[in-house]
Design an enzyme around this catalytic site. Sequence first.
Site, PDB file in Angstrom:
ATOM      1  N   SER A 178      30.055  -7.776  10.963  1.00 33.49           N
ATOM      2  CA  SER A 178      30.098  -7.773  12.186  1.00 33.49           C
ATOM      3  C   SER A 178      29.039  -8.942  12.745  1.00 33.49           C
ATOM      4  O   SER A 178      28.345  -9.394  11.918  1.00 33.49           O
ATOM      5  CB  SER A 178      29.597  -6.503  12.855  1.00 33.49           C
ATOM      6  OG  SER A 178      30.321  -5.403  12.525  1.00 33.49           O
TER       7      SER A 178
HETATM    8  N1  SAH Z   1      29.693  -2.661  10.032  1.00 32.06           N
HETATM    9  C1  SAH Z   1      30.311  -3.587   9.068  1.00 32.06           C
HETATM   10  C2  SAH Z   1      31.671  -4.001   9.518  1.00 32.06           C
HETATM   11  C3  SAH Z   1      32.840  -3.418   9.155  1.00 32.06           C
HETATM   12  S1  SAH Z   1      34.231  -3.698   9.313  1.00 32.06           S
HETATM   13  C4  SAH Z   1      29.366  -5.066   8.662  1.00 32.06           C
HETATM   14  O1  SAH Z   1      28.698  -5.224   9.431  1.00 32.06           O
HETATM   15  O2  SAH Z   1      29.754  -5.347   7.513  1.00 32.06           O
HETATM   16  C5  SAH Z   1      35.207  -2.294   9.382  1.00 32.06           C
HETATM   17  C6  SAH Z   1      35.037  -1.435   8.103  1.00 32.06           C
HETATM   18  O3  SAH Z   1      35.745  -0.100   8.344  1.00 32.06           O
HETATM   19  C7  SAH Z   1      35.571  -1.942   6.905  1.00 32.06           C
HETATM   20  O4  SAH Z   1      34.700  -2.114   5.656  1.00 32.06           O
HETATM   21  C8  SAH Z   1      36.878  -1.213   6.526  1.00 32.06           C
HETATM   22  O5  SAH Z   1      37.170  -0.997   5.225  1.00 32.06           O
HETATM   23  C9  SAH Z   1      36.409   0.149   7.144  1.00 32.06           C
HETATM   24  N2  SAH Z   1      37.443   0.884   7.362  1.00 32.06           N
HETATM   25  C10 SAH Z   1      38.730   0.887   7.939  1.00 32.06           C
HETATM   26  N3  SAH Z   1      39.360   2.081   8.056  1.00 32.06           N
HETATM   27  C11 SAH Z   1      38.491   2.952   7.502  1.00 32.06           C
HETATM   28  C12 SAH Z   1      38.618   4.317   7.542  1.00 32.06           C
HETATM   29  N4  SAH Z   1      39.611   5.051   7.685  1.00 32.06           N
HETATM   30  N5  SAH Z   1      37.525   5.076   7.005  1.00 32.06           N
HETATM   31  C13 SAH Z   1      36.626   4.548   6.586  1.00 32.06           C
HETATM   32  N6  SAH Z   1      36.398   3.145   6.747  1.00 32.06           N
HETATM   33  C14 SAH Z   1      37.512   2.343   7.167  1.00 32.06           C
END
Ligand code: SAH
Length: 216
Positions: free
Chosen positions: A63
């Site tokens: 993010s």
């Molecule tokens: N806050 C994180 C950004 C994450 S992007 C950072 O700063 O790095 C969103 C994340 O949600 C991704 O890693 C993706 O794999 C995860 N994600 C997507 N669908 C999901 C689900 N159903 N359950 C758990 N995680 C999920």
Amino acid sequence: MEDNAEQVARAELAMHLRRQNVAGRAVLAALESVPRSLFLDARHKTLAYADRAAPIECGQTISQPSVVAMMTEALGLTPEMRVLEIGTGSGYQTAILARLAAEVVSVERYRFLSDLAADRFRVLKIANVALVVGDGHEGWPDGAPYDRIIVTAAVEAVPAPLVEQLGEGGIIVVPVGPRDGPQELLKCTLADGLLEGERLADVRFVPLLPGTSPRL
Ligand code: SAH
């Protein structure tokens, strides 16, 4: 060890975030204490201290720092709180939550990402995070109720299990909207069993994907 250029870039980002006025001192100090470059792969380290999202493994994104600041501020964390995070990703947001709360449970769909995040928390000596590989739509009932919930991927509607796992008076911060369309960052407060939403900003997040990933 950080080189000089990295120190300068970090200081510039810190100043930029202060000027943005999206978070108070405690949240900004937490952001400044976490080296974002540790959460990026070698190819993308040059983006570590730009205020923008960047690609990470498994086709996901880390993010944008100002959005991390805004979401963390909206949670209104105090040191005794327990937090559920959905979407560990790189673990960057998780590390900042861990600095401000008592305990963080973070759910990620890809084991690969969860394991990489675990390595980073070891390096940073962050010991108050429990990582779970699973479907974030289901939350993590074993740890409920939570004082705060943060979702770092977009949903079309707030999943019911997350609301069920939020304690009375609790706050959930979540981007809501279609996967390719306009999304709104919402701050919802649970009061007398009812969820009241407040719109914080227009945002663009990767979608919360259905189900778990069998291989990664
Ligand atoms: N806050 C994180 C950004 C994450 S992007 C950072 O700063 O790095 C969103 C994340 O949600 C991704 O890693 C993706 O794999 C995860 N994600 C997507 N669908 C999901 C689900 N159903 N359950 C758990 N995680 C999920």
